[in-house]
Design a protein around this motif. Structure first.
Motif, PDB file in Angstrom:
ATOM      1  N   THR A 198      36.263 -15.575  19.793  1.00  0.00           N
ATOM      2  CA  THR A 198      35.841 -14.499  20.326  1.00  0.00           C
ATOM      3  C   THR A 198      36.469 -13.971  21.643  1.00  0.00           C
ATOM      4  N   PHE A 199      37.187 -12.924  21.214  1.00  0.00           N
ATOM      5  CA  PHE A 199      38.129 -12.364  22.556  1.00  0.00           C
ATOM      6  C   PHE A 199      39.006 -13.517  22.876  1.00  0.00           C
ATOM      7  N   ALA A 200      39.564 -14.154  21.680  1.00  0.00           N
ATOM      8  CA  ALA A 200      40.671 -15.385  21.922  1.00  0.00           C
ATOM      9  C   ALA A 200      40.418 -16.049  22.842  1.00  0.00           C
ATOM     10  N   ALA A 222      33.859  -2.165  30.535  1.00  0.00           N
ATOM     11  CA  ALA A 222      32.714  -3.075  31.078  1.00  0.00           C
ATOM     12  C   ALA A 222      31.218  -2.713  30.633  1.00  0.00           C
ATOM     13  N   SER A 223      31.254  -1.252  30.109  1.00  0.00           N
ATOM     14  CA  SER A 223      29.635  -0.826  29.615  1.00  0.00           C
ATOM     15  C   SER A 223      29.722  -1.000  28.035  1.00  0.00           C
ATOM     16  N   THR A 224      30.801  -1.332  27.376  1.00  0.00           N
ATOM     17  CA  THR A 224      30.546  -1.468  25.995  1.00  0.00           C
ATOM     18  C   THR A 224      29.685  -2.374  25.661  1.00  0.00           C
ATOM     19  N   THR A 225      28.833  -2.308  24.614  1.00  0.00           N
ATOM     20  CA  THR A 225      27.756  -3.098  24.025  1.00  0.00           C
ATOM     21  C   THR A 225      28.042  -3.336  22.793  1.00  0.00           C
ATOM     22  N   PHE A 226      27.561  -4.823  22.159  1.00  0.00           N
ATOM     23  CA  PHE A 226      27.904  -5.106  20.873  1.00  0.00           C
ATOM     24  C   PHE A 226      26.704  -5.399  20.192  1.00  0.00           C
ATOM     25  N   GLY A 227      26.281  -5.312  18.817  1.00  0.00           N
ATOM     26  CA  GLY A 227      24.968  -5.442  18.122  1.00  0.00           C
ATOM     27  C   GLY A 227      24.774  -6.962  18.216  1.00  0.00           C
ATOM     28  N   HIS A 243      29.486 -11.213  16.800  1.00  0.00           N
ATOM     29  CA  HIS A 243      29.704 -12.379  17.441  1.00  0.00           C
ATOM     30  C   HIS A 243      30.384 -12.226  18.814  1.00  0.00           C
ATOM     31  N   ARG A 244      30.725 -10.969  18.931  1.00  0.00           N
ATOM     32  CA  ARG A 244      31.233 -10.482  20.394  1.00  0.00           C
ATOM     33  C   ARG A 244      29.997 -10.520  21.445  1.00  0.00           C
ATOM     34  N   ASN A 245      28.695 -10.590  20.746  1.00  0.00           N
ATOM     35  CA  ASN A 245      27.689 -10.539  21.463  1.00  0.00           C
ATOM     36  C   ASN A 245      27.262 -12.136  21.639  1.00  0.00           C
ATOM     37  N   TYR A 246      27.041 -12.597  20.615  1.00  0.00           N
ATOM     38  CA  TYR A 246      26.257 -14.006  20.328  1.00  0.00           C
ATOM     39  C   TYR A 246      26.999 -15.150  20.727  1.00  0.00           C
TER      40      TYR A 246
END
Length: 326
Positions: free
Chosen positions: A237-239, A213-218, A222-225
């Motif tokens: 994104t994440f299926a 739950a604390s993982t961050t993406f740049g 695309h897993r962020n935006y």
């Protein structure tokens, strides 16, 4: 590496391939040297199928694959076209655009004939337009491409594409969190001799078991935006699985992982266990990931009890979010 026959393509390919989106863009930065090392590690491990697209890094991925092909000829390379359109309309999938995109991809890859070109998740209406597939047939006749397929978002799109006599392959999201293609797409493809290319096999890394739950993406990931589908279909994104739901499902699956295997290898082996799948295209950002992915083909089949447990997790946690959407 187990090889499987792509009947309409007329060749055997290793069941674990390499998806080259990461080598272009949208997953954080990967240097050219690192990208070439990933390609080398994957092929050394038995990978024979590389999947890229003309929009991955605006051609960067294709160009890197092309450089690699000069050192390692004989691989099967698939690319995609169609997402260069600013507006996705069936009219944009025209003969003139196909030829221009094909010229660009052939130059990037450094080849006269591309092994496989796939329409890159075109608008649903495009699947019913004969002129689009006539234009693809022309590219084959002119030996610009050896074969064509379609990368799809939905099961219905896949079934429509499979019914086309010239379709060689269908690329579709398939993983333990996206099981719907098992019901109709895989049987129809088998009957037609159409290759099935399983993409997003690790649900954008969720099924690697490395995220929390604390993982961050740049910001450039695309897993962020794209978590809400702001840039392209949210199912990529994440299926399409809400992040917190996916994390909970992974924890339910973790005890099923065989001793000595990683969570990612377990998830890939689940797809290998589907005999109608021709090739799986996990991505990799480093050589460790590339080697680990390829090694999934060496795991023993998971067995009926494990498959039943995976299905139970899907039905309880994942199905309500994805099954009726794609």
């Amino acid at each position: 590496m187990e090889n499987r026959m792509a009947k309409r393509l007329g060749r055997e390919i290793g069941v674990i391939g390499l998806g080259c989106w990461q080598l272009g863009a949208d997953w954080g930065q990967v240097s050219e040297d690192d990208a070439l090392r990933v390609l080398g590690a994957a092929t050394d491990a038995g990978v024979t199928f590389l999947d890229t697209a003309d929009v991955y890094g605006d051609g960067r991925s294709e160009t890197l694959v092309g450089r690699f092909l000069k050192e390692r000829p004989g691989l099967t390379v698939a690319t995609k076209m169609g997402r260069r359109l600013e507006e996705q309309t069936p009219e944009g999938y025209s003969r003139a655009n196909f030829r221009a995109w094909n010229d660009r991809s052939r130059a990037n890859l450094g080849v006269d004939t591309i092994d496989l070109v796939q329409l890159h998740c075109p608008p649903t209406e495009a699947y019913s337009r004969d002129e689009i597939f006539d234009a693809l047939d022309e590219l084959v006749a002119e030996e610009r491409i050896a074969a064509y397929g379609v990368s799809v978002e939905t099961v219905d799109e896949a079934l429509t594409a499979i019914a086309r006599p010239g379709t060689t392959s269908v690329q579709i999201i398939l993983n333990a969190f996206r099981r719907k293609p098992l019901e109709q797409v895989l049987p129809a493809a088998t009957d037609a001799g159409v290759a099935v290319i399983a993409r997003v096999p690790l649900a954008s890394g969720l099924l690697s078991g490395r995220y929390t739950a604390s993982t961050t993406f740049g910001a450039d990931d695309h897993r962020n935006y794209n978590r809400d589908g702001a840039a392209f279909d949210v199912g990529e994104t994440f299926a399409g699985v809400p992040y917190d739901v996916g994390l909970a499902a992974v924890e339910r699956l973790r005890p099923l992982v065989p001793p000595g295997a990683t969570m990612a290898q377990f998830a890939l082996r689940w797809i290998v266990d589907q005999p109608a799948v021709t090739v799986i295209i996990p991505g990799a950002r480093n050589t460790e990931q590339a080697n680990g992915n390829a090694a999934a083909a060496d795991l023993a089949p998971l067995g009926d009890e494990v498959h039943a447990a995976i299905r139970e997790v899907y039905d309880e946690l994942i199905r309500p979010h994805v099954h009726n959407r794609w």
